[in-house]
Design an enzyme around this catalytic site. Structure first.
Site, PDB file in Angstrom:
ATOM      1  N   HIS A 147     -49.415 -49.737  29.676  1.00 60.56           N
ATOM      2  CA  HIS A 147     -48.617 -50.375  28.624  1.00 60.56           C
ATOM      3  C   HIS A 147     -47.623 -51.351  29.245  1.00 60.56           C
ATOM      4  CE1 HIS A 147     -49.635 -46.634  26.167  1.00 60.56           C
ATOM      5  NE2 HIS A 147     -50.072 -47.646  25.443  1.00 60.56           N
TER       6      HIS A 147
ATOM      7  N   CYS B 206     -42.268 -42.942  26.751  1.00 62.24           N
ATOM      8  CA  CYS B 206     -43.290 -42.559  25.770  1.00 62.24           C
ATOM      9  C   CYS B 206     -43.105 -41.160  25.197  1.00 62.24           C
ATOM     10  CB  CYS B 206     -44.673 -42.699  26.375  1.00 62.24           C
ATOM     11  SG  CYS B 206     -44.963 -41.552  27.697  1.00 62.24           S
TER      12      CYS B 206
HETATM   13  C1  CIR Z   1     -52.754 -42.619  26.958  1.00 64.46           C
HETATM   14  O1  CIR Z   1     -53.572 -43.030  27.774  1.00 64.46           O
HETATM   15  O2  CIR Z   1     -52.658 -43.119  25.840  1.00 64.46           O
HETATM   16  C2  CIR Z   1     -51.870 -41.453  27.325  1.00 64.46           C
HETATM   17  N1  CIR Z   1     -52.534 -40.585  28.226  1.00 64.46           N
HETATM   18  C3  CIR Z   1     -50.590 -41.954  27.932  1.00 64.46           C
HETATM   19  C4  CIR Z   1     -49.745 -42.739  26.982  1.00 64.46           C
HETATM   20  C5  CIR Z   1     -48.440 -43.120  27.561  1.00 64.46           C
HETATM   21  N2  CIR Z   1     -47.694 -43.916  26.673  1.00 64.46           N
HETATM   22  C6  CIR Z   1     -46.674 -44.685  27.059  1.00 64.46           C
HETATM   23  O3  CIR Z   1     -46.346 -44.741  28.230  1.00 64.46           O
HETATM   24  N3  CIR Z   1     -46.056 -45.395  26.120  1.00 64.46           N
END
Ligand code: CIR
Length: 259
Positions: free
Chosen positions: A167, A254
């Site tokens: 991201h 997140c």
């Molecule tokens: C994903 O791949 O969507 C999750 N394993 C990790 C999401 C992390 N989100 C973020 O850093 N905003």
């Protein structure tokens, strides 16, 4: 000057026992440990409480192994909650499960072609950067810009096509007004000349995802260069060990929605 009002609340979700089944590109870091992840999650929630926020923690949801990464399904701006639709099909339904909690806000649905993850939306002091990535597309950018403009007509929202990290906020956040902090793994042609950019050494790239919470800066633990840069701008810094979430590509921001 700031676009975002001071935060009074945070929404989180407890990781589910099957959280290691979530999406990850970091399998080389090894399998995450559930007990340790819960302790890290507890410390994160407590740190938010220590900043005076009222923290709501939703129960774990086995059907969403990535469901504790609550920042991705919504972008909150004043009383608006923009419901993102992730470019990762496995995560598309997560937002529905958060809606009851966010119902007091004005929830805006995205048009069908829009794909966006909240991790790609970076609020800076005077503008909003929206990453265009494997998760977020041009229609997603347009939709989030329109939603933000419905609250603040002249808000500056800019698209940032990038690669190299999951991201936008995994690799670029704002340390202080006009000062960005960057993981050198993030590649972009977007013109950053409006800001001063602090480039981290590659081994501290994870610390590029810093999280300002009112008068406190949250930052990844064990990143001395990032901490040194942060201490020039912040009197109060909270460093958090998030090793088990790193293994699932999770950035610091997140794990919560702040509003
Ligand atoms: C994903 O791949 O969507 C999750 N394993 C990790 C999401 C992390 N989100 C973020 O850093 N905003």
């Amino acid at each position: 000057m700031y676009l975002l009002p001071p935060f009074t609340r945070a929404l989180m979700r407890r990781p589910a026992p099957n959280f290691a089944e979530g999406l990850t590109s970091s399998a080389h870091l090894g399998a995450p440990n559930y007990a340790r992840a819960l302790r890290q999650h507890d410390a994160y929630a407590q740190a938010l409480r220590d900043c005076g926020l009222e923290v709501t923690i939703l129960p774990p949801a086995d059907r969403f192994p990535d469901g504790h990464f609550v920042e991705d399904p919504f972008v909150i701006f004043h009383d608006l909650a923009f419901h993102c639709r992730s470019g990762a099909p496995a995560r598309e339904q997560e937002g529905e499960s958060l809606k009851p909690q966010l119902a007091p806000l004005h929830i805006v649905e995205p048009p069908p072609a829009a794909r966006i993850d909240g991790g790609d939306v970076l609020f800076c002091a005077d503008r909003v950067l929206v990453g265009i990535s494997a998760r977020s597309n041009g229609a997603g950018y347009e939709a989030v810009r329109a939603a933000l403009r419905s609250v603040k007509r002249d808000i500056r929202v800019e698209p940032v096509p990038f690669s190299g990290v999951l991201h936008l906020k995994s690799g670029l956040t704002e340390l202080a007004p006009g000062i960005l902090i960057r993981d050198p793994a993030l590649k972009t042609d977007y013109d950053l000349s409006w800001a001063e950019v602090v480039d981290l050494p590659p081994e501290e790239g994870y610390a590029a995802d810093v999280m300002p919470v009112n008068d406190t800066l949250f930052i990844a633990a064990d990143c001395p260069k990032a901490c040194e840069a942060a201490s020039k701008h912040w009197d109060r810094i909270i460093a958090l060990d998030l090793s088990e979430f790193v293994k699932m590509d999770g950035g610091l921001t997140c794990l919560s929605l702040r509003y």
